[in-house]
Design a protein around this motif. Structure first.
Motif, PDB file in Angstrom:
ATOM      1  N   ALA A 217       0.814  -1.224   0.155  1.00 30.65           N
ATOM      2  CA  ALA A 217       0.043  -0.116  -0.101  1.00 30.65           C
ATOM      3  C   ALA A 217       0.771   1.128   0.089  1.00 30.65           C
ATOM      4  N   ALA A 218       1.864   1.376   0.708  1.00 33.84           N
ATOM      5  CA  ALA A 218       2.965   2.448   0.481  1.00 33.84           C
ATOM      6  C   ALA A 218       3.546   2.797  -0.732  1.00 33.84           C
ATOM      7  N   THR A 219       3.566   2.025  -1.526  1.00 34.47           N
ATOM      8  CA  THR A 219       4.232   1.972  -2.934  1.00 34.47           C
ATOM      9  C   THR A 219       3.110   2.207  -4.107  1.00 34.47           C
ATOM     10  N   ALA A 220       1.887   1.523  -3.923  1.00 33.40           N
ATOM     11  CA  ALA A 220       0.999   1.343  -4.910  1.00 33.40           C
ATOM     12  C   ALA A 220       0.174   2.924  -4.664  1.00 33.40           C
ATOM     13  N   SER A 221      -0.447   3.074  -6.119  1.00 32.04           N
ATOM     14  CA  SER A 221      -1.343   4.344  -6.130  1.00 32.04           C
ATOM     15  C   SER A 221      -2.555   4.006  -5.410  1.00 32.04           C
ATOM     16  N   GLU A 222      -3.134   2.666  -5.253  1.00 32.17           N
ATOM     17  CA  GLU A 222      -4.320   2.295  -4.583  1.00 32.17           C
ATOM     18  C   GLU A 222      -4.394   0.965  -4.392  1.00 32.17           C
ATOM     19  N   LEU A 223      -4.697   0.384  -3.303  1.00 34.36           N
ATOM     20  CA  LEU A 223      -4.859  -0.891  -2.891  1.00 34.36           C
ATOM     21  C   LEU A 223      -6.288  -1.279  -2.274  1.00 34.36           C
ATOM     22  N   GLU A 224      -6.871  -2.309  -2.753  1.00 36.28           N
ATOM     23  CA  GLU A 224      -7.940  -2.608  -2.030  1.00 36.28           C
ATOM     24  C   GLU A 224      -7.848  -4.198  -2.071  1.00 36.28           C
ATOM     25  N   ALA A 225      -8.537  -4.613  -0.534  1.00 41.13           N
ATOM     26  CA  ALA A 225      -8.483  -6.012  -0.172  1.00 41.13           C
ATOM     27  C   ALA A 225      -9.844  -6.402  -0.437  1.00 41.13           C
ATOM     28  N   TRP A 226     -10.360  -7.578  -1.042  1.00 43.76           N
ATOM     29  CA  TRP A 226     -11.504  -8.146  -1.442  1.00 43.76           C
ATOM     30  C   TRP A 226     -11.595  -9.385  -0.418  1.00 43.76           C
ATOM     31  N   GLN A 227     -12.314  -9.592   0.526  1.00 45.94           N
ATOM     32  CA  GLN A 227     -12.442 -10.635   1.365  1.00 45.94           C
ATOM     33  C   GLN A 227     -13.667 -11.256   0.922  1.00 45.94           C
ATOM     34  N   LEU A 228     -13.232 -12.694   0.610  1.00 47.38           N
ATOM     35  CA  LEU A 228     -14.272 -13.560  -0.248  1.00 47.38           C
ATOM     36  C   LEU A 228     -14.894 -14.639   1.060  1.00 47.38           C
ATOM     37  N   TYR A 229     -16.169 -14.423   1.133  1.00 50.96           N
ATOM     38  CA  TYR A 229     -16.664 -15.596   2.311  1.00 50.96           C
ATOM     39  C   TYR A 229     -18.044 -16.315   1.623  1.00 50.96           C
ATOM     40  N   CYS A 230     -18.255 -17.281   2.128  1.00 48.86           N
ATOM     41  CA  CYS A 230     -19.621 -17.954   1.683  1.00 48.86           C
ATOM     42  C   CYS A 230     -20.675 -17.991   2.639  1.00 48.86           C
ATOM     43  N   THR A 231     -21.784 -18.168   2.321  1.00 44.14           N
ATOM     44  CA  THR A 231     -22.895 -17.924   3.483  1.00 44.14           C
ATOM     45  C   THR A 231     -22.898 -18.862   4.477  1.00 44.14           C
ATOM     46  N   ASP A 232     -22.437 -20.259   4.303  1.00 45.66           N
ATOM     47  CA  ASP A 232     -22.311 -21.218   5.334  1.00 45.66           C
ATOM     48  C   ASP A 232     -21.363 -20.590   6.381  1.00 45.66           C
ATOM     49  N   GLU A 233     -20.274 -19.926   6.147  1.00 44.67           N
ATOM     50  CA  GLU A 233     -19.412 -19.667   7.140  1.00 44.67           C
ATOM     51  C   GLU A 233     -19.907 -18.344   8.055  1.00 44.67           C
ATOM     52  N   ILE A 234     -20.951 -17.777   7.636  1.00 38.33           N
ATOM     53  CA  ILE A 234     -21.383 -16.601   8.235  1.00 38.33           C
ATOM     54  C   ILE A 234     -22.412 -16.808   9.018  1.00 38.33           C
ATOM     55  N   ALA A 235     -23.420 -17.630   8.396  1.00 42.00           N
ATOM     56  CA  ALA A 235     -24.401 -18.163   9.039  1.00 42.00           C
ATOM     57  C   ALA A 235     -24.444 -19.379   9.898  1.00 42.00           C
ATOM     58  N   PHE A 236     -23.423 -20.074   9.588  1.00 44.26           N
ATOM     59  CA  PHE A 236     -23.192 -21.305  10.401  1.00 44.26           C
ATOM     60  C   PHE A 236     -24.480 -22.228  10.501  1.00 44.26           C
ATOM     61  N   PRO A 237     -25.030 -22.589   9.473  1.00 47.96           N
ATOM     62  CA  PRO A 237     -26.351 -23.319   9.514  1.00 47.96           C
ATOM     63  C   PRO A 237     -26.317 -24.792  10.000  1.00 47.96           C
ATOM     64  N   TYR A 238     -25.515 -25.134  11.111  1.00 45.45           N
ATOM     65  CA  TYR A 238     -25.561 -26.433  11.416  1.00 45.45           C
ATOM     66  C   TYR A 238     -26.123 -26.592  12.718  1.00 45.45           C
ATOM     67  N   ASP A 239     -26.834 -27.813  13.033  1.00 50.41           N
ATOM     68  CA  ASP A 239     -27.535 -28.020  14.308  1.00 50.41           C
ATOM     69  C   ASP A 239     -27.313 -29.396  14.817  1.00 50.41           C
ATOM     70  N   LYS A 240     -26.266 -30.195  14.313  1.00 50.23           N
ATOM     71  CA  LYS A 240     -25.844 -31.596  14.900  1.00 50.23           C
ATOM     72  C   LYS A 240     -24.424 -31.503  15.087  1.00 50.23           C
ATOM     73  N   THR A 241     -24.091 -32.843  15.786  1.00 49.57           N
ATOM     74  CA  THR A 241     -22.669 -32.947  15.801  1.00 49.57           C
ATOM     75  C   THR A 241     -21.969 -33.314  14.405  1.00 49.57           C
ATOM     76  N   LEU A 242     -21.089 -32.436  14.151  1.00 50.21           N
ATOM     77  CA  LEU A 242     -20.434 -32.778  12.867  1.00 50.21           C
ATOM     78  C   LEU A 242     -18.952 -32.527  13.107  1.00 50.21           C
ATOM     79  N   THR A 243     -18.304 -33.045  12.380  1.00 51.22           N
ATOM     80  CA  THR A 243     -16.808 -33.170  12.068  1.00 51.22           C
ATOM     81  C   THR A 243     -16.369 -32.255  10.894  1.00 51.22           C
ATOM     82  N   PHE A 244     -15.712 -31.219  11.531  1.00 48.91           N
ATOM     83  CA  PHE A 244     -14.994 -30.090  10.350  1.00 48.91           C
ATOM     84  C   PHE A 244     -13.596 -30.430  10.109  1.00 48.91           C
ATOM     85  N   VAL A 245     -13.198 -30.281   8.949  1.00 49.91           N
ATOM     86  CA  VAL A 245     -11.816 -30.479   8.343  1.00 49.91           C
ATOM     87  C   VAL A 245     -11.321 -29.235   7.999  1.00 49.91           C
TER      88      VAL A 245
END
Length: 311
Positions: A217-245
């Motif tokens: 950012a110190a040398t670029a004329s402009e810098l943008e950071a685009w954070q990609l996410y999906c609905t699952d990781e925000i809503a966390f739509p799980y209601d069971k005992t699950l194994t996450f990897v």
């Protein structure tokens, strides 16, 4: 705005250049072509007419005097270079599998709600590149693949679009986001005075991503950071005992989803807030992109915001 690119449709189409070109042309038809950042166009020189040159560029007065065809060439006062940097770590393989299903019938559907973050980043980068190249800008691509870095230097010529999409199409996710100090040392001179767009899921420690982007950012004329996410990781739509990897380490964790939900959301929110605040302090704009939303929505927001900023 009506969406004309549906995530489920795109997930079934494998031709990245075709999708990007189709999407970009839809936007180019509705956007005034003079989006270049240069302060104007100035006459530079004459050159002999060549087949394929626009007739409107021929200097007819000079033709009347010399009986030869000459084309007026213009030179942009300030040339724009755009570098798109893509995080190719394995966490970018994440996609939504449960969102959109009935809450009492959680199961993996026959097809995902959308593609994964890496697919989305590839198509977003290709579409932006096509638009920028058509506007006369130089475009380059940088992919961070584990300990390796793939670089396509910025250019604007008839071969750049094919080189850009070929490099994208051949890339895969690898390992995890490395300590990027040596990457930054190599990239800072390359991206100096350029517009830089960083596509990532921000699945790094706060220090890793901030330490990587701040010197750029110190040398670029402009810098943008685009954070990609999906609905699952925000809503966390799980209601069971699950194994996450863990996609990067293959570590497995067995949890009770109902008990973990509130704690997970708080940790995620704190992580994102900390990164966003530190990046904003470094004059880096953060945009949050939901990969389960149509790609044209993201492009429309970004291009319209840039047009407003240039007016």
């Amino acid at each position: 705005m009506e969406s004309f690119i549906d995530p489920k449709v795109l997930a079934r189409i494998k031709d990245l250049p075709f999708i990007a070109k189709t999407l970009a042309q839809g936007f180019l038809q509705g956007i005034h072509p003079s989006q270049m950042r240069g302060t104007g166009m100035e006459f530079n020189q004459y050159r002999s007419y060549e087949p394929g040159d626009e007739l409107a560029k021929i200097d007819w007065k000079l033709f009347a005097r010399s009986d030869r065809y000459f084309v007026r060439e213009a030179e942009r006062e300030s040339e724009t270079s755009i570098y798109i940097i893509i995080d190719c770590s394995k966490s970018m393989q994440m996609r939504s599998l449960f969102s959109g299903q009935q809450s009492n019938k959680l199961h993996s559907p026959k097809e995902p709600l959308c593609w994964n973050k890496f697919n989305y980043a590839q198509h977003l980068a290709a579409t932006l590149a096509y638009i920028a190249l058509n506007q006369g800008d130089n475009v380059g691509l940088i992919q961070l693949c584990g300990k390796n870095m793939q670089i396509l230097p910025a250019a604007n010529n008839k071969h750049q679009w094919f080189a850009f999409t070929e490099q994208l199409s051949q890339s895969t996710t690898q390992s995890h986001f490395q300590n990027a100090t040596e990457f930054t040392d190599k990239l800072a001179p390359l991206t100096s005075q350029s517009t830089v767009i960083f596509l990532s899921d921000f699945y790094q420690t706060e220090d890793e991503i901030v330490d990587f982007l701040t010197p750029l950012a110190a040398t670029a004329s402009e810098l943008e950071a685009w954070q990609l996410y999906c609905t699952d990781e925000i809503a966390f739509p799980y209601d069971k005992t699950l194994t996450f990897v863990d996609l990067e380490t293959n570590e497995t964790v067995l949890i009770d989803s109902k008990l973990a939900k509130s704690q997970y959301k708080k940790v995620l929110e704190d992580h994102n807030t900390t990164i966003e605040q530190q990046l904003n302090d470094a004059n880096i704009q953060v945009n949050k992109i939901n990969i389960d939303e149509p790609l044209d929505n993201t492009l429309h927001y970004y291009l319209q915001r840039r047009l407003r900023g240039m007016s």
